[in-house]
Design an enzyme around this catalytic site. Sequence first.
Site, PDB file in Angstrom:
ATOM      1  CG  ASP A   1      21.287  -5.892  -9.252  1.00 56.31           C
ATOM      2  OD1 ASP A   1      21.522  -7.086  -9.567  1.00 56.31           O
ATOM      3  OD2 ASP A   1      21.922  -5.295  -8.369  1.00 56.31           O
ATOM      4  CB  ALA A   2      16.425  -9.528 -11.678  1.00 56.30           C
ATOM      5  CE  LYS A   3      23.227  -9.428  -7.237  1.00 58.76           C
ATOM      6  NZ  LYS A   3      22.535  -8.119  -7.202  1.00 58.76           N
ATOM      7  NE  ARG A   4      13.771 -12.664 -11.215  1.00 59.89           N
ATOM      8  CZ  ARG A   4      13.611 -11.802 -10.215  1.00 59.89           C
ATOM      9  NH1 ARG A   4      14.548 -11.690  -9.305  1.00 59.89           N
ATOM     10  NH2 ARG A   4      12.519 -11.068 -10.124  1.00 59.89           N
TER      11      ARG A   4
END
Length: 204
Positions: free
Chosen positions: A94-97
Amino acid sequence: MTREELIKNIKSKQSFLCVGLDSDIKKLPAHLLSEPNSIFAFNKAIIDATAPYAVAYKPNMAFYESLGAQGWTALEETVSYIQNNYPDQFIIADAKRGDIGNTSTLYARSFFEHLGVDAITVAPYMGQDSVSPFLGYDSKWVVLLSLTSNKGSHDFQLTEDKNGKRLFENVIETSQQWASDKEMMYVVGATQGKMFADIRKIAP
């Protein structure tokens, strides 16, 4: 992990459970703080307790990146432990890059080639070139932010164009031209459940 493998595991366990590994070192049980890697020790206990019921694990990068090298080591050990002991589990970073060009290419390399996770959350609001570097990896997934559960989601995601189409609907509709349902999923916040029917009309 392929779509078929994930669906098979969901049916076998009769579960959609995804366990978040958002491990805050300031909230860990005191007895774990003496462990060489207390975050990993906590994660391991959670994983062992939930693996029979879960089909996925989702570590949130902020909880690891905030600890520098120690946090990254804990993340690597956590991912490796799941892969070696529970290989049927789907692992989502869950990095939301959401950057573009070489930056996204290196993010993709970091998570898919180095860590070896199955999926990564990606923000699409810089367009296709912020997402495409994450696509094309065999049996790897982009989980695209479309409709989130926070209060601020109303600031932009629910705004309508002149035809009455909401922004999140445009995101889902447009992004389906970038990848198939064998490599792209969508984030829809649990508090937005009433909109599932609308979303399934666009992405059944």
